[in-house]
Design an enzyme around this catalytic site. Structure first.
Site, mmCIF file in Angstrom:
data_model
loop_
_atom_site.group_PDB
_atom_site.id
_atom_site.type_symbol
_atom_site.label_atom_id
_atom_site.label_comp_id
_atom_site.label_asym_id
_atom_site.label_seq_id
_atom_site.Cartn_x
_atom_site.Cartn_y
_atom_site.Cartn_z
ATOM 1 N N LYS A 219 0.966 -1.131 0.007
ATOM 2 C CA LYS A 219 0.102 0.128 -0.093
ATOM 3 C C LYS A 219 1.065 1.201 -0.041
ATOM 4 O O LYS A 219 0.249 2.236 -0.271
ATOM 5 C CB LYS A 219 -0.791 0.014 1.142
ATOM 6 C CG LYS A 219 -2.186 -1.067 0.895
ATOM 7 C CD LYS A 219 -3.020 -0.885 2.236
ATOM 8 C CE LYS A 219 -4.507 -1.897 2.003
ATOM 9 N NZ LYS A 219 -5.232 -1.736 3.085
ATOM 10 N N ASP A 297 -7.019 -10.942 8.521
ATOM 11 C CA ASP A 297 -7.192 -9.719 7.685
ATOM 12 C C ASP A 297 -8.651 -9.465 7.699
ATOM 13 O O ASP A 297 -9.070 -8.321 7.955
ATOM 14 C CB ASP A 297 -6.470 -9.600 6.824
ATOM 15 C CG ASP A 297 -6.350 -8.411 5.714
ATOM 16 O OD1 ASP A 297 -6.219 -7.489 6.507
ATOM 17 O OD2 ASP A 297 -6.444 -8.384 4.539
#
Length: 353
Positions: A219, A297
């Site tokens: 990211k 997650d």
């Protein structure tokens, strides 16, 4: 030169044997006609003798008693007993009790005696060489063990350094993405707990921990306006977001210490039915470590606050996970482990902290 000790109370026998052996084999020969005098002489303490030939019937002590004393002082010596026919039974019994190499009956055959002595000396040499090699092997094993311990300490230190580096990488993402603050640490703690329940070994658990901490490292390449957008992403924005697993794997692969976590980083958005991304992997193409991090997650994403919504109640988050497991997207067994964590209070401990 090999040394042979001959003991017999008859001088003619010791002289005959000594002459025969020295002439036929060229060995050094020590003779004694008195067992008691031999023990007191200090020869056994000061000389290394390879083979001993002893009579059976002698004054002060018999041959078996003498050979037993000699073996105590020189354990590696090869013992041979000379016996008369009447002593044969005792000699046979002593083979196991004393470790007697051979017994010869009087009168002996010279050729047989020479062959027995020659073979006995060869046996002594082979045993000596073997013990020497075993000592060398033991020293090498000790050195290997020492080097292994040093490497193990260096490896553990390297792993600790890697973990610090991984945490630093994770902090880069968290500094850029408000949502990910503490997300990676929670995912890691949850994944480790699930991994233990799944029976993962130490190395797999380490991979799970590192992979969970850096699973979103890609990211760093995602624009901040997409990462921190307060509402749902558009199709185009989501396509950009979907690039972060491959970006993360590309960051990780050159780091040798993290190579075993690259699959987790690359595939943590894959689904067992092939509906995930970036490569649409399915079933056995997704390893158990990745499956665990994926569920950890997703659970954390559902259960905690995001930029565009508050976290779901536990029951709702679990309902979504179970539905995905029922439809073949997620590993059902891992969902069961997560339910067990809820029952035992371990999940609450992670999220309370």
């Amino acid at each position: 030169m090999s040394k042979i000790l001959i003991i017999d109370d008859e001088v003619m026998i010791t002289s005959t044997l000594s002459t025969l052996i020295q002439m036929m084999l060229d060995y050094e020969v020590i003779i004694s006609n008195d067992p008691k005098a031999l023990i007191e002489s200090g020869i056994l303490e000061n000389e290394t003798i390879d083979l001993v030939i002893s009579d059976f019937i002698m004054p002060h002590m018999n041959g078996l008693e003498l050979l037993s004393l000699i073996k105590e002082k020189q354990p590696n010596i090869v013992p041979i007993l000379l016996t008369g026919y009447s002593d044969k039974e005792s000699a046979i019994k002593s083979i196991n009790d004393l470790g007697l190499y051979y017994y010869l009956e009087k009168p002996w055959d010279n050729n047989e005696l020479i062959k027995v002595v020659e073979n006995g000396i060869e046996k002594s040499k082979l045993e000596s060489e073997l013990k020497h090699k075993l000592i060398i092997i033991e020293k090498k094993n000790n050195e290997i063990s020492r080097l292994y311990d040093l490497l193990r300490r260096d490896y553990d230190k390297e792993i600790d350094n890697v973990l610090e580096f991984v945490i630093s990488l994770s902090n880069l993402v968290e500094a850029k993405d408000a949502y990910t603050e503490n997300h990676t640490r929670r995912v890691a703690d949850l994944a480790i707990a699930l991994g233990r329940r799944a029976g993962l070994n130490k190395e797999q658990l380490r991979n799970v921990e590192l992979g969970a901490i850096i699973h979103d490292i890609g990211k760093v390449s995602t624009p901040e306006h997409i990462l921190n957008k307060p509402g749902r992403l558009t199709f185009e924005e989501f396509e950009v977001m979907k690039g972060h697993p491959e970006a993360g794997a590309n960051i990780i692969r050159p780091i040798s210490a993290l190579k075993n976590t690259a699959d987790i980083v690359l595939s943590h958005h894959e689904k067992l039915d092939g509906s995930g991304y970036p490569h649409g992997l399915s079933s056995d193409e997704i390893n158990v470590e990745t499956r665990i991090v994926t569920i950890a997650d997703i659970f954390d994403a559902l259960y905690t606050d995001r930029p565009y919504r508050v976290g779901m109640p536990l029951e709702q988050a679990m309902s979504i996970l179970k539905e995905d497991a029922s439809s073949g997207k997620l590993d059902h067994n891992i969902i069961v482990y997560l339910e067990d964590m809820i029952k035992t209070g371990e999940l609450a401990d992670i999220y309370h902290d």
